[in-house]
Design a protein around this motif. Structure first.
Motif, short mmCIF file in Angstrom:
data_model
loop_
_atom_site.label_atom_id
_atom_site.label_comp_id
_atom_site.label_asym_id
_atom_site.label_seq_id
_atom_site.Cartn_x
_atom_site.Cartn_y
_atom_site.Cartn_z
N ILE A 57 77.90 85.57 45.49
CA ILE A 57 76.87 85.49 45.76
C ILE A 57 76.39 83.82 45.11
CG2 ILE A 57 74.48 86.70 46.07
CD1 ILE A 57 75.40 88.77 45.50
N GLU A 58 75.61 83.59 46.13
CA GLU A 58 74.82 82.01 46.10
C GLU A 58 73.46 82.41 46.96
OE1 GLU A 58 77.42 78.10 47.07
OE2 GLU A 58 78.68 80.00 47.68
N THR A 59 72.70 81.15 46.61
CA THR A 59 72.01 80.93 47.03
C THR A 59 72.19 78.75 47.64
OG1 THR A 59 70.31 79.83 45.16
CG2 THR A 59 69.89 82.15 45.91
N ILE A 60 71.22 79.35 49.01
CA ILE A 60 71.04 78.07 49.47
C ILE A 60 70.19 77.46 50.35
CG2 ILE A 60 71.99 76.38 51.77
CD1 ILE A 60 74.29 79.13 51.94
N PRO A 61 69.64 76.47 49.11
CA PRO A 61 69.60 75.70 48.06
C PRO A 61 70.26 76.54 46.93
CG PRO A 61 67.50 75.29 47.67
CD PRO A 61 67.98 76.52 49.29
N ALA A 62 71.44 75.91 46.06
CA ALA A 62 71.47 76.90 44.86
C ALA A 62 70.68 76.48 44.03
CB ALA A 62 72.19 75.73 44.29
N GLU A 63 69.52 75.92 43.88
CA GLU A 63 68.26 76.17 42.57
C GLU A 63 66.68 76.15 43.59
OE1 GLU A 63 68.19 74.31 38.97
OE2 GLU A 63 69.95 74.28 39.13
N PRO A 64 66.36 76.97 44.44
CA PRO A 64 65.01 76.60 45.68
C PRO A 64 64.04 76.40 44.78
CG PRO A 64 66.32 79.27 45.72
CD PRO A 64 67.61 78.42 44.68
N VAL A 65 63.59 76.19 45.21
CA VAL A 65 62.01 75.80 44.88
C VAL A 65 61.24 76.58 45.14
CG1 VAL A 65 59.60 74.05 45.16
CG2 VAL A 65 62.18 73.54 44.79
N PRO A 66 60.59 77.57 43.97
CA PRO A 66 59.89 78.28 44.01
C PRO A 66 58.45 78.40 44.98
CG PRO A 66 59.37 78.28 41.81
CD PRO A 66 60.32 76.63 42.83
N GLY A 67 58.44 79.41 46.29
CA GLY A 67 57.89 79.02 47.61
C GLY A 67 58.50 78.97 48.77
N SER A 68 59.96 78.26 48.43
CA SER A 68 59.99 77.57 49.27
C SER A 68 61.27 78.23 50.29
CB SER A 68 61.03 76.31 48.94
OG SER A 68 62.10 76.45 48.04
N ALA A 69 61.22 78.50 51.27
CA ALA A 69 62.44 78.84 52.33
C ALA A 69 64.29 78.92 51.69
CB ALA A 69 63.05 78.79 53.26
N PHE A 70 65.37 79.68 51.22
CA PHE A 70 66.31 80.31 51.06
C PHE A 70 67.22 81.07 51.43
CE2 PHE A 70 63.98 83.32 48.26
CZ PHE A 70 65.37 83.75 48.07
N GLN A 71 68.16 80.57 51.48
CA GLN A 71 68.89 81.34 52.19
C GLN A 71 70.01 81.81 50.62
OE1 GLN A 71 70.66 78.84 55.34
NE2 GLN A 71 69.64 80.03 56.97
N ILE A 72 71.20 83.41 51.27
CA ILE A 72 71.49 84.18 50.92
C ILE A 72 72.57 83.90 51.10
CG2 ILE A 72 72.59 86.47 49.33
CD1 ILE A 72 68.99 86.67 49.21
#
Length: 119
Positions: free
Chosen positions: A26-41
């Motif tokens: 399991i990882e996030t895209i981007p690897a280290e999301p900025v707080p408050g920004s969109a991300f994916q898993i």
């Protein structure tokens, strides 16, 4: 007395069982999301047959993001282990953004046809 051949095979048996267990990453895209920004898993692993798993709706409750997959119903599949990858967008799920500290835990499950977790 146990022959050396059988003794060696008995030592290797647990490793053979471990090789059959599917590991999921399991990882996030981007690897280290900025707080408050969109991300994916993104979840990657090995599926027990040649049909791709079905991604179930993503749910967010408090600081927990639930991601689940299951075998697609009524498909004819081969019996080969097959790599898979799924991507979900938890920021579109109901309840996202309710965590007061912005830190979320991802709970991943593989479900059966009755939506009961098997992993």
């Amino acid at each position: 007395m146990i022959s050396p051949k059988w003794w060696l095979l008995s030592l290797l048996a647990p490793f053979g069982a471990l090789a059959q267990v599917s590991l999921h990453r399991i990882e996030t895209i981007p690897a280290e999301p900025v707080p408050g920004s969109a991300f994916q898993i993104k979840v990657t692993g090995t599926w027990p047959d040649t049909c791709a798993p079905e991604v179930l709706p993503t749910y967010v409750s408090g600081n927990t993001i639930d991601v689940a997959i299951r075998a697609q119903a009524e498909q004819i599949c081969g019996s080969a282990l097959t790599p898979y990858s799924v991507i979900v967008d938890p920021t579109r799920a109901a309840g996202f953004g309710q965590s007061t500290n912005g830190v979320y835990r991802v709970r991943f499950s593989v479900k059966d046809a009755a939506n009961q977790p098997t992993l």
